[in-house]
Scaffold this active site. Structure first.
Site, PDB file in Angstrom:
ATOM      1  N   CYS A  54      39.378  45.226  33.137  1.00  0.00           N
ATOM      2  CA  CYS A  54      40.675  45.031  33.804  1.00  0.00           C
ATOM      3  C   CYS A  54      41.473  43.949  33.071  1.00  0.00           C
ATOM      4  CB  CYS A  54      40.450  44.620  35.261  1.00  0.00           C
ATOM      5  SG  CYS A  54      41.996  44.398  36.156  1.00  0.00           S
ATOM      6  N   CYS A  58      41.642  37.446  37.326  1.00  0.00           N
ATOM      7  CA  CYS A  58      41.164  36.909  38.608  1.00  0.00           C
ATOM      8  C   CYS A  58      39.821  36.187  38.399  1.00  0.00           C
ATOM      9  CB  CYS A  58      41.008  38.039  39.615  1.00  0.00           C
ATOM     10  SG  CYS A  58      42.460  39.123  39.678  1.00  0.00           S
ATOM     11  N   CYS A  61      36.375  37.608  39.587  1.00  0.00           N
ATOM     12  CA  CYS A  61      36.066  39.037  39.467  1.00  0.00           C
ATOM     13  C   CYS A  61      35.251  39.404  38.230  1.00  0.00           C
ATOM     14  CB  CYS A  61      37.361  39.846  39.486  1.00  0.00           C
ATOM     15  SG  CYS A  61      37.032  41.625  39.516  1.00  0.00           S
ATOM     16  N   CYS A  98      36.457  54.080  50.878  1.00  0.00           N
ATOM     17  CA  CYS A  98      37.393  53.235  50.129  1.00  0.00           C
ATOM     18  C   CYS A  98      37.113  53.350  48.640  1.00  0.00           C
ATOM     19  CB  CYS A  98      37.234  51.772  50.521  1.00  0.00           C
ATOM     20  SG  CYS A  98      37.357  51.494  52.279  1.00  0.00           S
ATOM     21  N   CYS A 129      40.877  55.235  51.918  1.00  0.00           N
ATOM     22  CA  CYS A 129      41.491  53.962  51.552  1.00  0.00           C
ATOM     23  C   CYS A 129      41.396  53.850  50.039  1.00  0.00           C
ATOM     24  CB  CYS A 129      40.724  52.815  52.216  1.00  0.00           C
ATOM     25  SG  CYS A 129      41.335  51.185  51.722  1.00  0.00           S
ATOM     26  N   CYS A 189      45.621  47.201  54.527  1.00  0.00           N
ATOM     27  CA  CYS A 189      44.358  46.460  54.530  1.00  0.00           C
ATOM     28  C   CYS A 189      44.547  45.289  53.577  1.00  0.00           C
ATOM     29  CB  CYS A 189      43.232  47.380  54.047  1.00  0.00           C
ATOM     30  SG  CYS A 189      41.650  46.512  53.828  1.00  0.00           S
ATOM     31  N   ARG A 261      37.312  42.581  58.892  1.00  0.00           N
ATOM     32  CA  ARG A 261      36.101  43.075  58.213  1.00  0.00           C
ATOM     33  C   ARG A 261      35.289  41.944  57.600  1.00  0.00           C
ATOM     34  NH1 ARG A 261      37.869  46.909  54.654  1.00  0.00           N
ATOM     35  NH2 ARG A 261      37.871  48.320  56.409  1.00  0.00           N
TER      36      ARG A 261
HETATM   37  N1  SAM Z   1      42.111  45.854  40.874  1.00  0.00           N
HETATM   38  C1  SAM Z   1      42.641  45.976  42.170  1.00  0.00           C
HETATM   39  C2  SAM Z   1      43.221  44.676  42.693  1.00  0.00           C
HETATM   40  O1  SAM Z   1      42.678  43.619  42.405  1.00  0.00           O
HETATM   41  O2  SAM Z   1      44.237  44.744  43.380  1.00  0.00           O
HETATM   42  C3  SAM Z   1      41.653  46.515  43.171  1.00  0.00           C
HETATM   43  C4  SAM Z   1      40.173  46.180  43.077  1.00  0.00           C
HETATM   44  S1  SAM Z   1      39.738  44.462  43.362  1.00  0.00           S
HETATM   45  C5  SAM Z   1      38.074  44.388  42.835  1.00  0.00           C
HETATM   46  C6  SAM Z   1      39.709  44.356  45.134  1.00  0.00           C
HETATM   47  C7  SAM Z   1      39.407  43.028  45.742  1.00  0.00           C
HETATM   48  O3  SAM Z   1      38.027  42.720  45.647  1.00  0.00           O
HETATM   49  C8  SAM Z   1      40.072  41.794  45.170  1.00  0.00           C
HETATM   50  O4  SAM Z   1      41.376  41.652  45.594  1.00  0.00           O
HETATM   51  C9  SAM Z   1      39.206  40.673  45.731  1.00  0.00           C
HETATM   52  O5  SAM Z   1      39.732  40.205  46.941  1.00  0.00           O
HETATM   53  C10 SAM Z   1      37.854  41.363  45.942  1.00  0.00           C
HETATM   54  N2  SAM Z   1      36.823  40.795  45.043  1.00  0.00           N
HETATM   55  C11 SAM Z   1      36.703  41.024  43.718  1.00  0.00           C
HETATM   56  N3  SAM Z   1      35.664  40.331  43.219  1.00  0.00           N
HETATM   57  C12 SAM Z   1      35.104  39.653  44.247  1.00  0.00           C
HETATM   58  C13 SAM Z   1      34.007  38.744  44.337  1.00  0.00           C
HETATM   59  N4  SAM Z   1      33.295  38.394  43.290  1.00  0.00           N
HETATM   60  N5  SAM Z   1      33.706  38.242  45.559  1.00  0.00           N
HETATM   61  C14 SAM Z   1      34.443  38.597  46.644  1.00  0.00           C
HETATM   62  N6  SAM Z   1      35.503  39.437  46.598  1.00  0.00           N
HETATM   63  C15 SAM Z   1      35.836  39.948  45.416  1.00  0.00           C
HETATM   64 FE1  SF4 Z   2      41.216  43.402  38.025  1.00  0.00          FE
HETATM   65 FE2  SF4 Z   2      39.229  42.375  39.431  1.00  0.00          FE
HETATM   66 FE3  SF4 Z   2      41.616  41.228  39.533  1.00  0.00          FE
HETATM   67 FE4  SF4 Z   2      41.230  43.666  40.665  1.00  0.00          FE
HETATM   68  S1  SF4 Z   2      40.303  41.740  41.271  1.00  0.00           S
HETATM   69  S2  SF4 Z   2      42.954  43.011  39.378  1.00  0.00           S
HETATM   70  S3  SF4 Z   2      39.714  44.512  39.253  1.00  0.00           S
HETATM   71  S4  SF4 Z   2      40.312  41.389  37.706  1.00  0.00           S
END
Ligand code: SAM
Ligand code: SF4
Ligand code: DTB
Length: 339
Positions: A54, A58, A61, A98, A129, A189, A261
């Protein structure tokens, strides 16, 4: 019945978070009972339809290309694999499926493919979702027209702490996507992640953003950071578990009709802590042994926990599919539902 407010001040929210623990949980459980069956929990299953690589940064992530994490990248899954996973999820008692993609935003071509997935999953009797990143208004309308029930897009944390965690997408970008999803008529959500090193004030300001949206989200995921080696947040000091329960309780009080949730991070929680979260008003979980890329409790463990607590999965596992859908719950509480 409590009044649904959209004008909570930070002070009011911090005062709730500061309450003696028993007073706070009692207040949350009272609000919960006014709007929901306290022994019923909605169950969703997650599937990563496109994993890793990606472009966003973040800090929490494992799927970000900016971090050095051992992760097998996958291209967009073929439709038949998605259908198979949806069938399994339904057989395991999930009422909502989802699908998540590691994208900054989908392209219009991506949308053609995911729309086929939405239609196929719906045909298997599940609510749908998706979480695909940012959407334009036209993309949100396309997904809504395809029958997508929910769109997940998290605010993650407070506007003030946000810059410490993500630099490639702004808080306003996230609010804009939520507005497009709402305008298109889908259920929203949105929630956040706790345990990223934020303060109690940040948790209050995240809850303030969520509860002061023009319409409360139908679903509010509260994630506990899953610490993955190689991500910048790996090694962050663990959050006091009672602080997690307090945040769930205040989410319940501020958004009395929303499903709250208990989301990522349950593998790091004891059964007793999860029971406290249910007592504080959490009434939805992700079921199944994987979240997107990280583990979730074993299905048998969750079934056993529900049995020990006398909790019923919303909708159950009948041949006909969900008995009580979120749609019906909202209709009975006066929340707007899309026909
Ligand atoms: N890429 C898209 C986005 O970020 O909008 C969708 C997938 S992203 C993985 C969805 C959500 O997963 C993120 O917004 C975050 O809140 C949650 N998430 C990702 N990594 C995580 C982690 N290590 N621990 C807890 N929540 C996590
Ligand atoms: Fe990409 Fe992870 Fe951020 Fe979603 S949460 S935008 S998958 S880096
Ligand atoms: C949400 O709030 N949590 C889910 C879902 N929405 C998409 C994702 C949790 C991801 C946890 C890290 C992983 O498994 O990659």
């Amino acid at each position: 019945m409590s009044i649904t407010r959209h004008d909570w001040t930070t002070n009011e929210i911090e005062t709730l978070l500061d309450l003696p623990f028993s007073d706070l949980v009692f207040q949350a459980q009272t609000v919960h009972r006014a709007h929901f069956d306290p022994n019923q929990v909605q169950v969703s299953t997650l599937l990563s339809i496109k994993t890793g690589a990606c472009p966003e940064d973040c800090g929490y992530c494992p799927q970000s290309a900016h971090h050095d994490v051992a992760l097998d990248r996958e291209r967009l899954l073929p439709l038949d694999e998605v259908i198979e996973a949806a069938r399994d999820a339904r057989a395991q008692g999930a009422t909502r499926f989802c699908m998540g993609a590691a994208w900054r935003n989908p392209t219009d071509k991506n949308l053609d493919r995911v729309i086929e997935m939405v239609q196929a999953v719906r045909e298997h009797g599940l609510e749908t979702c998706m979480t695909l990143g940012m959407l334009t208004p036209a993309q949100a309308r396309r997904l809504a027209d395809a029958g997508l029930d929910y769109y997940n897009h998290n605010l993650d944390t407070s506007p003030e702490f946000y810059g410490e965690i993500i630099s490639t997408r702004s808080y306003q970008d996230r609010l804009d996507t939520l507005a497009h999803v709402r305008a298109a008529g889908m259920s929203v959500c949105t929630g956040g992640i706790l345990g990223m090193g934020e303060s109690r004030g940040d948790r209050a300001r995240l809850l303030q953003q969520l509860s002061n949206l023009p319409q409360h989200p139908e679903s509010v995921p509260i994630n506990l950071l899953v610490q993955v080696e190689g991500t910048p947040l790996f090694g962050t000091e663990a959050l006091d578990p009672f602080e997690f329960v307090r945040t769930v309780a205040v989410a319940r009080i501020l958004m009395p009709r929303s499903h709250v949730r208990l989301s990522a991070g349950r593998t790091d929680m004891s059964d007793e802590l999860q029971a406290l979260c249910f007592l504080a008003g959490a009434n939805s979980i992700f079921h199944g042994e994987r979240l997107l890329t990280t583990p979730n409790p074993e299905a048998d463990h969750d079934r056993n926990l529900f049995d020990r607590l006398g909790i019923r999965a919303e909708g159950g596992t009948t041949e006909e599919g969900p008995q009580v859908s979120d749609r019906e719950t909202r209709a009975s509480t006066g929340e707007p539902v899309r026909s």
